[in-house]
Design a protein around this motif. Structure first.
Motif, mmCIF file in Angstrom:
data_model
loop_
_atom_site.group_PDB
_atom_site.id
_atom_site.type_symbol
_atom_site.label_atom_id
_atom_site.label_comp_id
_atom_site.label_asym_id
_atom_site.label_seq_id
_atom_site.Cartn_x
_atom_site.Cartn_y
_atom_site.Cartn_z
ATOM 1 N N GLY A 13 0.651 -4.364 -0.643
ATOM 2 C CA GLY A 13 1.609 -3.281 -0.419
ATOM 3 C C GLY A 13 2.662 -3.167 -1.496
ATOM 4 N N GLY A 22 -0.076 6.034 -3.267
ATOM 5 C CA GLY A 22 0.467 4.865 -2.604
ATOM 6 C C GLY A 22 0.100 3.550 -3.269
ATOM 7 N N SER A 23 0.242 2.496 -2.505
ATOM 8 C CA SER A 23 0.028 1.139 -2.997
ATOM 9 C C SER A 23 -1.426 0.700 -2.823
ATOM 10 C CB SER A 23 0.933 0.175 -2.229
ATOM 11 O OG SER A 23 0.492 0.083 -0.879
ATOM 12 N N ASP A 26 -1.995 0.506 0.794
ATOM 13 C CA ASP A 26 -2.380 1.787 1.391
ATOM 14 C C ASP A 26 -3.856 2.063 1.135
ATOM 15 O OD1 ASP A 26 0.310 2.254 2.136
ATOM 16 O OD2 ASP A 26 0.730 3.219 0.197
ATOM 17 N N ARG A 27 -4.276 1.808 -0.088
ATOM 18 C CA ARG A 27 -5.680 2.026 -0.459
ATOM 19 C C ARG A 27 -6.601 1.134 0.368
ATOM 20 N NH1 ARG A 27 -9.837 3.351 -3.742
ATOM 21 N NH2 ARG A 27 -10.708 1.913 -5.272
ATOM 22 N N GLN A 29 -6.087 -0.085 3.318
ATOM 23 C CA GLN A 29 -6.126 0.422 4.699
ATOM 24 C C GLN A 29 -7.056 1.629 4.809
ATOM 25 O OE1 GLN A 29 -4.707 -0.951 7.466
ATOM 26 N NE2 GLN A 29 -4.111 -2.619 6.119
ATOM 27 N N ARG A 30 -6.953 2.557 3.837
ATOM 28 C CA ARG A 30 -7.845 3.721 3.850
ATOM 29 C C ARG A 30 -9.293 3.284 3.709
ATOM 30 N NH1 ARG A 30 -3.921 5.761 0.103
ATOM 31 N NH2 ARG A 30 -5.405 5.390 -1.600
ATOM 32 N N ASP A 122 -12.799 6.831 -1.492
ATOM 33 C CA ASP A 122 -11.336 6.866 -1.495
ATOM 34 C C ASP A 122 -10.818 7.315 -2.860
ATOM 35 O OD1 ASP A 122 -8.640 6.166 -0.263
ATOM 36 O OD2 ASP A 122 -8.644 4.960 -2.105
#
Length: 189
Positions: A13, A22-23, A26-27, A29-30, A122
């Protein structure tokens, strides 16, 4: 090895992936959500695909990969196995970068395939969504001069589309002599 995977997940993060996307956290999580969804459709263990995708970028935070970037994924696999992680998750972490170039080996198994597709989708959707078309379409020496979308298309065609459906894509089908938008060379064995 001082910090385990669980500790490093939170550290993702603090690393910026792209200021509009994002961080790395974030990546991750996606990618985890995407991998879970793909794995469910493939009949694979979705929680393992999600875990592999969540952990896939952790080795980027290590000194080893910082010094030797070509070990991305490979070191992630070793680190997770050292911590007692499941081999199928560790293998998926290593293989999520595949294919790296035209003709490269594809991810083996549905969990690795889900993680690899999550990574590529992604990136493609994210950069397309923020209008960075040059990133999506750029020629990338890492992929042997293929468009950035080529590896994702290769995984989709070879892993997810039934084998009997490959022929029209390879032969050009309704899209003309070069196959799907000139990507015929990607699918050739």
């Amino acid at each position: 090895r001082k910090n385990g995977f669980a500790t490093r997940v939170t550290s993702l993060g603090s690393v910026v992936y792209h200021h509009k996307l994002g961080s790395l956290g974030d990546r991750a999580q996606r990618m985890g959500r995407i991998a879970r969804s793909i794995a469910e459709r493939l009949g694979a263990e979705a929680h393992l695909a999600e875990r592999a995708a969540l952990f896939a970028k952790i080795d980027l935070l290590t000194d080893m990969v910082g010094e030797f970037p070509e070990l991305q994924g490979i070191m992630g696999r070793y680190y997770l196995l050292h911590e007692g992680g499941l081999p199928v998750v560790a293998d998926a972490i290593e293989q999520h970068y595949r294919p790296r170039f035209a003709g490269d080996a594809l991810p083996a198994g549905n969990i690795a395939c889900a993680a690899a597709l999550a990574d590529k989708l992604d990136s493609l959707v994210g950069f397309f969504g923020i209008g960075q078309f040059s990133v999506v379409l750029m020629l990338d020496a890492e992929h042997g001069g293929e468009e950035a979308a080529g590896p994702a298309i290769d995984v989709l065609v070879r892993h997810l589309i039934p084998h009997e459906a490959h022929a029209p894509l390879l032969a050009g089908g309704a899209h003309g002599e070069g196959g799907v938008h000139g990507t015929r060379h990607i699918f050739e064995a």
